[in-house]
Scaffold this active site. Structure first.
Site: not given
Ligand code: IPE
Ligand code: IPE
Ligand code: MG
Length: 228
Positions: A14, A16, A63, A66, A175, A182
């Site tokens: 998490d 990115n 996801n 998004r 994490r 989770l």
């Molecule tokens: C969890 O991260 C899913 C992945 C890392 C693929 P998210 O960024 O989607 O989760 P939330 O929204 O913070 O719970």
């Molecule tokens: C995790 O990084 C990757 C995926 C869930 C695909 P995020 O895209 O959730 O990055 P943040 O949480 O918005 O920083």
């Molecule tokens: Mg995230």
């Protein structure tokens, strides 16, 4: 001193988007950079003496909420990345597997996934499982419904075996990015895992930090409810 062994590591990758935002970049740049971290961590796991499986949360069933351009980008990135990484899977001796409903992806991406699985099937240094379109509640409900349909008894054993992740229990969950939840990841399989939350954003996460986390894990007292 405890004698923990680490066989199965799971990571919620998490942060990115925040990594990119901090640099004034598009979120997609963060995903690109995060893909490089996957390579480094997989190499570390392949070379590690006891790690047999590393399960990485790459795309959750949530996801899809998004923006379309980000989802589309992630799908294209995955396709491109898998094809490009085939030589590194071979070099590291890493076998590629997935959990989650990849039927929800385009036929082209499904084909790429199947082809990389097939071409890496004999590698034994580590199994890298990418959780793709994965949601744990769905996985558990589906497994229960399958057993019920076949008229089989629902027990811890039978349900555990029916899950899409019939691999050994997870020893350690990491994490990144500071979030402490989770997010619908492996609820069943994490019942007795050790948890570690780091503030480091996934693109900045390194094998060196992972090694420190593992060293800490090795000294934890895992009692599994017993008195030791
Ligand atoms: C969890 O991260 C899913 C992945 C890392 C693929 P998210 O960024 O989607 O989760 P939330 O929204 O913070 O719970
Ligand atoms: C995790 O990084 C990757 C995926 C869930 C695909 P995020 O895209 O959730 O990055 P943040 O949480 O918005 O920083
Ligand atoms: Mg995230």
């Amino acid at each position: 001193m405890s004698n923990n062994i680490l066989k199965h590591l799971a990571i919620i990758m998490d942060g990115n988007g925040r990594w990119a935002k901090q640099r004034g970049l598009m979120r997609t740049k963060g995903h690109e950079q995060g893909a490089n971290t996957i390579r480094d961590i997989t190499q570390y796991c392949a070379e590690h003496e006891t790690i047999e499986t590393v399960t990485l949360y790459a795309f959750s069933t949530e996801n899809w909420k998004r923006p379309k351009y980000e989802v589309d980008f992630l799908m294209r990135l995955l396709d491109r990345w898998l094809k490009q990484e085939l030589p590194t899977y071979h070099r590291f001796g890493a076998r590629f597997e997935t959990v989650g409903n990849i039927e929800g992806f385009s036929p082209k991406l499904q084909e790429t996934i199947a082809s990389i699985k097939e071409q890496t099937a004999d590698h034994t240094n580590v199994t890298q499982i990418l959780a793709l379109n994965y949601g744990s509640r769905y996985e558990i409900a589906k497994a229960a419904s399958q057993l019920a349909k076949r008229g089989e008894e629902i027990t811890e054993d039978s349900l555990g075996r029916e899950l899409n992740t019939p691999y050994q229990d997870i020893d350690l969950l990491v994490r990144t990015s500071g979030e402490q939840r989770l997010s619908n990841f492996l609820l069943w399989q994490l019942s007795y895992s050790e948890f570690y939350f780091t503030k480091t954003l996934w693109p900045d996460f390194t094998p060196m930090e992972l090694e420190e986390i593992i060293n800490q894990y090795l000294h934890r007292d895992r009692r599994f409810g017993a008195v030791v």
